[in-house]
Design a protein around this motif. Structure first.
Motif, PDB file in Angstrom:
ATOM      1  N   GLY A   1     -33.670 -31.061  14.335  1.00  0.00           N
ATOM      2  CA  GLY A   1     -32.777 -31.780  15.046  1.00  0.00           C
ATOM      3  C   GLY A   1     -31.278 -32.577  14.515  1.00  0.00           C
ATOM      4  N   CYS A   2     -30.918 -31.486  13.186  1.00  0.00           N
ATOM      5  CA  CYS A   2     -29.919 -32.044  12.939  1.00  0.00           C
ATOM      6  C   CYS A   2     -29.654 -30.241  11.737  1.00  0.00           C
ATOM      7  CB  CYS A   2     -30.522 -33.500  12.051  1.00  0.00           C
ATOM      8  SG  CYS A   2     -28.531 -33.750  10.343  1.00  0.00           S
ATOM      9  N   PHE A   3     -28.384 -30.491  11.626  1.00  0.00           N
ATOM     10  CA  PHE A   3     -28.476 -28.722  10.959  1.00  0.00           C
ATOM     11  C   PHE A   3     -27.548 -29.478   9.691  1.00  0.00           C
ATOM     12  CE2 PHE A   3     -27.668 -26.779  14.953  1.00  0.00           C
ATOM     13  CZ  PHE A   3     -28.036 -25.506  14.229  1.00  0.00           C
ATOM     14  N   THR A   4     -26.996 -30.844   9.578  1.00  0.00           N
ATOM     15  CA  THR A   4     -26.657 -31.574   8.582  1.00  0.00           C
ATOM     16  C   THR A   4     -28.063 -31.959   7.505  1.00  0.00           C
ATOM     17  OG1 THR A   4     -25.229 -32.515   9.784  1.00  0.00           O
ATOM     18  CG2 THR A   4     -25.334 -33.707   7.395  1.00  0.00           C
ATOM     19  N   PHE A   5     -29.106 -31.742   7.388  1.00  0.00           N
ATOM     20  CA  PHE A   5     -29.916 -31.032   6.577  1.00  0.00           C
ATOM     21  C   PHE A   5     -30.389 -29.801   5.872  1.00  0.00           C
ATOM     22  CE2 PHE A   5     -33.030 -33.779  10.188  1.00  0.00           C
ATOM     23  CZ  PHE A   5     -32.629 -34.925   8.576  1.00  0.00           C
ATOM     24  N   MET A   6     -29.985 -29.106   6.082  1.00  0.00           N
ATOM     25  CA  MET A   6     -29.652 -28.164   5.400  1.00  0.00           C
ATOM     26  C   MET A   6     -29.027 -27.828   5.039  1.00  0.00           C
ATOM     27  SD  MET A   6     -28.877 -23.976   7.126  1.00  0.00           S
ATOM     28  CE  MET A   6     -27.668 -24.273   6.970  1.00  0.00           C
ATOM     29  N   LYS A   7     -27.763 -28.135   4.913  1.00  0.00           N
ATOM     30  CA  LYS A   7     -26.649 -28.439   3.598  1.00  0.00           C
ATOM     31  C   LYS A   7     -27.184 -29.469   2.703  1.00  0.00           C
ATOM     32  CE  LYS A   7     -24.419 -25.811   4.852  1.00  0.00           C
ATOM     33  NZ  LYS A   7     -24.320 -24.235   3.909  1.00  0.00           N
ATOM     34  N   TRP A   8     -27.560 -30.631   3.811  1.00  0.00           N
ATOM     35  CA  TRP A   8     -27.696 -32.084   2.117  1.00  0.00           C
ATOM     36  C   TRP A   8     -28.639 -31.196   1.222  1.00  0.00           C
ATOM     37  CZ3 TRP A   8     -29.979 -37.152   5.330  1.00  0.00           C
ATOM     38  CH2 TRP A   8     -30.230 -38.236   3.593  1.00  0.00           C
ATOM     39  N   PHE A   9     -29.743 -30.474   1.704  1.00  0.00           N
ATOM     40  CA  PHE A   9     -30.668 -29.825   0.266  1.00  0.00           C
ATOM     41  C   PHE A   9     -30.292 -28.668  -0.183  1.00  0.00           C
ATOM     42  CE2 PHE A   9     -35.110 -32.119   1.641  1.00  0.00           C
ATOM     43  CZ  PHE A   9     -34.728 -33.632   1.159  1.00  0.00           C
TER      44      PHE A   9
ATOM     45  N   VAL B   1     -17.700 -36.443   6.051  1.00  0.00           N
ATOM     46  CA  VAL B   1     -19.077 -36.103   6.671  1.00  0.00           C
ATOM     47  C   VAL B   1     -20.140 -37.326   6.612  1.00  0.00           C
ATOM     48  CG1 VAL B   1     -18.894 -33.805   5.078  1.00  0.00           C
ATOM     49  CG2 VAL B   1     -19.135 -35.516   4.235  1.00  0.00           C
ATOM     50  N   CYS B   2     -21.222 -36.985   7.213  1.00  0.00           N
ATOM     51  CA  CYS B   2     -22.219 -37.849   6.831  1.00  0.00           C
ATOM     52  C   CYS B   2     -22.170 -38.521   6.046  1.00  0.00           C
ATOM     53  CB  CYS B   2     -23.568 -36.382   7.687  1.00  0.00           C
ATOM     54  SG  CYS B   2     -25.063 -37.720   7.296  1.00  0.00           S
ATOM     55  N   THR B   3     -22.504 -39.863   6.330  1.00  0.00           N
ATOM     56  CA  THR B   3     -23.165 -40.822   4.953  1.00  0.00           C
ATOM     57  C   THR B   3     -24.137 -40.755   4.366  1.00  0.00           C
ATOM     58  OG1 THR B   3     -22.896 -42.494   6.344  1.00  0.00           O
ATOM     59  CG2 THR B   3     -20.895 -41.621   5.916  1.00  0.00           C
ATOM     60  N   TYR B   4     -25.183 -40.538   5.482  1.00  0.00           N
ATOM     61  CA  TYR B   4     -26.545 -40.533   4.365  1.00  0.00           C
ATOM     62  C   TYR B   4     -26.977 -39.858   3.547  1.00  0.00           C
ATOM     63  CZ  TYR B   4     -29.599 -42.472   7.736  1.00  0.00           C
ATOM     64  OH  TYR B   4     -30.547 -44.391   8.085  1.00  0.00           O
ATOM     65  N   VAL B   5     -26.193 -38.209   3.834  1.00  0.00           N
ATOM     66  CA  VAL B   5     -25.198 -37.540   2.556  1.00  0.00           C
ATOM     67  C   VAL B   5     -25.057 -38.299   1.465  1.00  0.00           C
ATOM     68  CG1 VAL B   5     -25.134 -34.459   1.773  1.00  0.00           C
ATOM     69  CG2 VAL B   5     -25.597 -35.709   4.476  1.00  0.00           C
TER      70      VAL B   5
ATOM     71  N   LYS C   1     -20.607 -42.866  13.554  1.00  0.00           N
ATOM     72  CA  LYS C   1     -19.938 -42.179  13.114  1.00  0.00           C
ATOM     73  C   LYS C   1     -20.386 -40.734  12.276  1.00  0.00           C
ATOM     74  CE  LYS C   1     -15.601 -41.796  10.525  1.00  0.00           C
ATOM     75  NZ  LYS C   1     -15.417 -40.710   9.004  1.00  0.00           N
ATOM     76  N   SER C   2     -21.347 -40.773  11.338  1.00  0.00           N
ATOM     77  CA  SER C   2     -21.452 -40.288  10.702  1.00  0.00           C
ATOM     78  C   SER C   2     -22.521 -38.303  11.697  1.00  0.00           C
ATOM     79  CB  SER C   2     -22.701 -40.610   9.942  1.00  0.00           C
ATOM     80  OG  SER C   2     -21.846 -40.569   8.421  1.00  0.00           O
ATOM     81  N   CYS C   3     -22.877 -39.276  12.786  1.00  0.00           N
ATOM     82  CA  CYS C   3     -23.959 -38.470  13.169  1.00  0.00           C
ATOM     83  C   CYS C   3     -23.975 -37.472  13.968  1.00  0.00           C
ATOM     84  CB  CYS C   3     -25.099 -39.059  12.958  1.00  0.00           C
ATOM     85  SG  CYS C   3     -26.905 -38.451  13.216  1.00  0.00           S
ATOM     86  N   ASN C   4     -23.815 -35.683  14.427  1.00  0.00           N
ATOM     87  CA  ASN C   4     -22.553 -35.273  15.168  1.00  0.00           C
ATOM     88  C   ASN C   4     -24.444 -35.894  15.769  1.00  0.00           C
ATOM     89  OD1 ASN C   4     -20.743 -35.379  14.535  1.00  0.00           O
ATOM     90  ND2 ASN C   4     -20.890 -33.086  13.301  1.00  0.00           N
ATOM     91  N   SER C   5     -25.102 -35.156  14.908  1.00  0.00           N
ATOM     92  CA  SER C   5     -26.545 -34.995  16.512  1.00  0.00           C
ATOM     93  C   SER C   5     -27.519 -35.816  17.357  1.00  0.00           C
ATOM     94  CB  SER C   5     -27.900 -34.855  14.699  1.00  0.00           C
ATOM     95  OG  SER C   5     -29.316 -34.554  15.655  1.00  0.00           O
ATOM     96  N   PHE C   6     -26.287 -37.267  16.677  1.00  0.00           N
ATOM     97  CA  PHE C   6     -26.595 -37.974  17.699  1.00  0.00           C
ATOM     98  C   PHE C   6     -25.478 -38.172  18.958  1.00  0.00           C
ATOM     99  CE2 PHE C   6     -30.636 -40.359  16.073  1.00  0.00           C
ATOM    100  CZ  PHE C   6     -31.523 -40.833  17.195  1.00  0.00           C
TER     101      PHE C   6
ATOM    102  N   ASP D   1     -21.084 -47.305  12.190  1.00  0.00           N
ATOM    103  CA  ASP D   1     -21.872 -45.498  11.346  1.00  0.00           C
ATOM    104  C   ASP D   1     -22.870 -46.613  10.383  1.00  0.00           C
ATOM    105  OD1 ASP D   1     -21.354 -43.265   9.817  1.00  0.00           O
ATOM    106  OD2 ASP D   1     -21.678 -44.348   8.088  1.00  0.00           O
ATOM    107  N   LEU D   2     -23.758 -45.659  10.082  1.00  0.00           N
ATOM    108  CA  LEU D   2     -25.112 -46.120   9.391  1.00  0.00           C
ATOM    109  C   LEU D   2     -24.808 -47.036   8.497  1.00  0.00           C
ATOM    110  CD1 LEU D   2     -26.437 -42.621   9.524  1.00  0.00           C
ATOM    111  CD2 LEU D   2     -27.456 -43.844  10.965  1.00  0.00           C
ATOM    112  N   VAL D   3     -24.730 -46.204   7.085  1.00  0.00           N
ATOM    113  CA  VAL D   3     -24.799 -46.814   5.704  1.00  0.00           C
ATOM    114  C   VAL D   3     -23.381 -47.115   5.323  1.00  0.00           C
ATOM    115  CG1 VAL D   3     -27.139 -46.386   5.385  1.00  0.00           C
ATOM    116  CG2 VAL D   3     -25.173 -44.568   4.922  1.00  0.00           C
TER     117      VAL D   3
HETATM  118  S1  SF4 Z   1     -29.404 -36.904  11.987  1.00  0.00           S
HETATM  119 FE1  SF4 Z   1     -27.515 -37.709  11.971  1.00  0.00          FE
HETATM  120  S2  SF4 Z   1     -27.509 -39.012  10.191  1.00  0.00           S
HETATM  121 FE2  SF4 Z   1     -29.281 -38.010   9.646  1.00  0.00          FE
HETATM  122  S3  SF4 Z   1     -28.850 -36.374   8.428  1.00  0.00           S
HETATM  123 FE3  SF4 Z   1     -28.639 -35.497  10.439  1.00  0.00          FE
HETATM  124  S4  SF4 Z   1     -26.167 -36.182  10.781  1.00  0.00           S
HETATM  125 FE4  SF4 Z   1     -26.764 -37.736   8.968  1.00  0.00          FE
END
Ligand code: SF4
Ligand code: SF4
Lengths: 430, 391
Positions: free
Chosen positions: A120-128, A85-89, A362-367, A392-394
């Motif tokens: 712009g990104c679904f992962t935000f939802m899971k992150w928060f 999964v996204c490494t920012y999270v 790698k992390s970012c499906n959104s992009f 990858d980002l981080v």
């Molecule tokens: S935009 Fe990309 S890097 Fe940022 S939280 Fe969403 S998936 Fe992760």
């Protein structure tokens, strides 16, 4: 190799100061703090409630640049998060586990509110949702629909405005104890628009040959204030004025863009880049470009917080809530693929670039999901060659310097060959 | 009604499942000139509106376990799940050439961006990215969602060249209400008599519903239930599990079979959520779009693709399902590289762990072929559950 000592410009000094002060404000314990995301963030609105804006993506970047993110990600994986999964999270969750220390060395306070603006990104939802588990603080969602047909619709805008009125603002009022004042918001938005004009001027300054700025590696610094806690402030206006004056001076002197080691002596390649940079080896990555005289004249990443140049968006104080909605709807990753293709293809033509480089994260499906198709479409439209690298980002595990360097070298050779075949001169000599 | 033996019904379903050229849907389309087929991806779209347009909603669920992906790999990097690449492969190979339009529900960035790829590559087709609200208040998310459905209705009306009336939608709502009732009956029956309705069979039966018109699918489920009830099958000493997380990219059929063979009866799952998404009947009186909207807001399934505004309710769907189905444990199965499923899982685990509900986690791709490790893992899980319950 010894690197030349690079003297910081006034705008750089100012930015450093601004960032430092903001971290002191967040960690000082005197103001309420909201965590929220960079894309389409509602900084002006938060300012109306005297709430400080803490952005977990920026913390992850800071940690990556200090080589701390690898251990944080490992920590999150040990606690049950998947490698996939996204490494920012994971960097953020790992940072919490390691004491949640801000770059100024002080612990971050627990947020008073999580403003889940989901743009712009679904992962935000899971992150928060994950952060909410930890902090158990009020969480307010702002759902921004995807502009799938290229243009935001009235239905989308109305939906966002309604959420602002009926959910977001009441929660922020309650958390802060400050009553919402729409005129205060207008005033901030007016200031935003002033800084945004200078930001766009900066972005477009790279149409010059040689380009006085690098709009990817340099660009991430230049866009900092507008996409973080400063949009809507006098400081941001001053910062962009200062930056503009510096760039004007560089143009007057005919200087090329800067690298981590000072001015690039010669501009050999002009590139448009799609995708975020790698942060764990940011400087090494940058040098792979600058040492070859490759300058990024436009990038999608400098539009990640919001798009100002493509269709002329500026925050509009006369329609305060509607303008916030349009801003959220217009962020780069909230635009459909055909629009992203059009934007980048236009950049290649208008900035007279040699081609498109995709840095696929790698992390970012959104992009990343769809970038191979985008690259081929853009090659077709512009007739310019594209290239694809993966990092990858981080997460330091996914940055292979040798691979990236090889790919870049082959790409530069390809551009050379194309030039020879087309009989055109190198960029700086054109 | 004379029913076929259960094996025959299942074989017919399996044929539909394996046929990636969608012969059944092609036949349906060819039977009447002017008919149209609308593909949709997981996890939920309001099929009622497509049906009301006189069109066939066709579930597109990837290429399955055996399809070779050649072109698709040139479209997607290795670290993106498999369903978009196999779906593109099918489109490029002409398997979807008869599909007049595609719907991409808002579940993740991969499906979202696939809608853009479709726009770029298949310019002549109708493409609808279908956004569902994450705000569940009637006057906010409800209004937004109703308008999105109206846009869908207008788009399909244009495509089909005829108006879609409220009565058309009401009739389709009734058809899907009926279909859902039978889906739920099959699920209830399996939970009560899991040895009589093996999960691989139930899965194939539900997959047939992704291709057949809803009425035909309903008839098939009735037939299956009658046949399965009549069949005499031995009860095994399996434990009872809820399978969760497999909501978009589908696991290979062999994975479902492996779980059962290793000693786990699946007594609930969220494999094909579209057919069970709405949890109650949708009223057939009044404004049909408003009714569909309310059903979505107030009575729809919980899944990783939906925001849960109330932290206390996070994961409650699973706990309820474990209780209702009298399950002994939970198997999390997530597609590799699936952010929504994989990020949701730790939160759900934190809800079931304190209740002492045992669980395991497996990861798969639609074309995973190595079932031995999964069989071993679920076999050990089943054994340990039996051991605990015996002690
Ligand atoms: S935009 Fe990309 S890097 Fe940022 S939280 Fe969403 S998936 Fe992760
Ligand atoms: S499997 Fe997961 S990541 Fe892949 S398309 Fe489906 S929801 Fe998205």
């Amino acid at each position: 190799m010894s690197r030349q000592e690079v003297v910081k410009s006034l705008s750089q000094v100012k930015q450093k100061e601004m960032i430092g002060r903001n971290y002191d404000r967040i960690t000082g314990g005197t103001v309420k703090v909201s965590s929220t995301f960079v894309p389409g963030n509602l900084n002006e609105l938060l300012m109306c409630f005297d709430i400080a804006n803490n952005l977990p993506e920026i913390n992850a970047i800071q940690n990556a640049m200090r080589k701390k993110s690898g251990e944080m990600i490992a920590e999150a994986e040990r606690s049950g998060h998947s490698e996939d999964v996204c490494t920012y999270v994971k960097a953020d969750i790992g940072m919490m586990a390691k004491g949640n220390i801000a770059p100024n060395g002080k612990p971050f306070p627990d947020p008073d509110v999580l403003l889940l603006s989901y743009t712009g990104c679904f992962t935000f939802m899971k992150w928060f949702e994950l952060l909410r588990e930890q902090y158990k603080c009020p969480t307010v969602m702002l759902h921004v629909p995807y502009a799938a047909d290229g243009e935001p619709t009235k239905n989308m805008r109305d939906y966002i405005v309604k959420q602002l009125k009926e959910d977001v603002i009441p929660v922020l009022e309650k958390v802060s104890g400050v009553k919402f004042d729409i005129d205060r918001l207008r005033e901030y938005l007016r200031k935003s628009a002033i800084a945004e004009n200078d930001l766009v001027w900066m972005l477009e300054s790279s149409k010059h040959k040689p380009s006085p700025v690098d709009c990817y590696f340099g660009g991430v610094y230049y866009m900092g204030p507008i996409f973080t806690a400063f949009r809507g402030t006098d400081e941001a206006i001053e910062y962009y004025k200062l930056l503009r004056a510096e760039i004007e001076e560089r143009i007057a002197q005919g200087l090329c863009a800067q690298s981590p080691d000072g001015d690039i002596p010669e501009e050999n390649y002009r590139l448009v880049v799609e995708g975020p940079p790698n942060w764990t080896s940011f400087r090494d990555f940058w040098r792979m470009f600058s040492e070859a005289g490759a300058v990024v004249v436009a990038s999608s990443y400098t539009k990640v917080g919001g798009v100002y140049d493509y269709d002329g968006f500026r925050h509009d104080p006369d329609h305060p809530l509607e303008t916030l909605a349009d801003y959220c709807l217009g962020v780069y990753t909230n635009r459909n693929l055909p629009t992203r293709v059009d934007m980048l293809a236009r950049n290649i033509v208008e900035y007279d670039a040699d081609g498109l480089l995709v840095n696929s994260i790698k992390s970012c499906n959104s992009f990343s999901a769809g970038q191979l198709v985008m690259m081929r479409e853009i090659e077709k439209i512009t007739g310019k060659p594209g290239a694809f690298i993966e990092t990858d980002l981080v997460d330091p595990r996914y940055f292979s310097a040798a691979n990236v360097k090889n790919r870049l070298e082959s790409y530069f050779q390809m551009i050379d060959q194309k030039r020879r075949a087309g009989g055109s001169a190198a960029a700086s000599g054109a | 009604m004379s029913t076929r033996p259960v094996g025959e019904i299942v074989a017919a379903c399996e044929e539909i499942f394996e046929d990636l050229s969608f012969a059944k849907a092609r036949e349906w389309k060819a039977a009447v000139p002017g008919r149209k087929v609308i593909g949709y991806m997981p996890v939920y779209v309001p099929r009622e509106i497509v049906h009301a347009a006189g069109m066939l909603p066709l579930g597109i669920l990837g290429g399955g376990a055996d399809m070779e992906v050649i072109h698709g790999d040139a479209f997607y990097q290795s670290y993106i799940c498999r369903i978009p690449r196999s779906t593109i492969e099918m489109a490029i190979n002409g398997k979807l050439d008869f599909v007049d339009g595609m719907m991409f529900p808002s579940i993740c960035d991969v499906i979202r961006n696939l809608s853009g790829i479709w726009k770029l590559l298949f310019k002549e087709k109708y493409v609808r990215y279908f956004d569902a609200p994450q705000n569940f208040r009637a006057e906010v998310g409800g209004v937004f969602y109703a308008n999105e459905m109206r846009e869908l209705r207008d788009g399909l009306a244009k495509l089909g060249g005829r108006e879609i009336t409220d009565d058309d939608i009401r009739r389709s709502i009734a058809v899907y209400n009926e279909n859902r009732r039978w889906v739920n009956r099959v699920y209830d029956f399996r939970a009560d008599f899991p040895w009589k309705a093996p999960s691989a069979e139930v899965y194939l039966l539900m997959r047939a519903g992704m291709v057949l018109p809803p009425g035909e699918h309903t008839a098939l489920m009735r037939e299956y239930l009658a046949a399965a009830e009549a069949a005499n099958r031995p009860m095994r000493d399996n434990c009872r599990v809820v399978l969760t997380g497999a909501f978009c990219e589908q696991p290979p059929l062999s994975l479902i079979k492996s779980l059962e063979m290793s000693g786990c009866y699946i007594v609930d799952d969220d494999l094909l959520l579209v057919s069970r998404w709405l949890l109650t009947d949708v009223p057939t009186e009044g404004d049909p779009i408003g009714n569909l909207s309310r059903a979505f807001l107030l009575h729809s399934a919980e899944t990783a693709a939906k925001y849960e505004p109330d932290i206390a309710r996070k994961g409650s769907y699973l706990i309820d399902s474990v209780r209702k189905r009298k399950a002994d444990g939970v198997i999390f199965a997530a597609p590799s590289f699936c952010d929504p499923a994989l990020l949701d899982k730790p939160m759900i685990i934190s809800r079931i762990e304190p209740l002492g509900i045992p669980y395991i986690h497996i990861q798969y791709a639609e074309n995973s072929s190595q079932m031995q490790p999964i069989r071993e893992q679920s076999g050990t899980f089943a054994d340990s559950i039996k051991l605990w319950s015996a002690s």
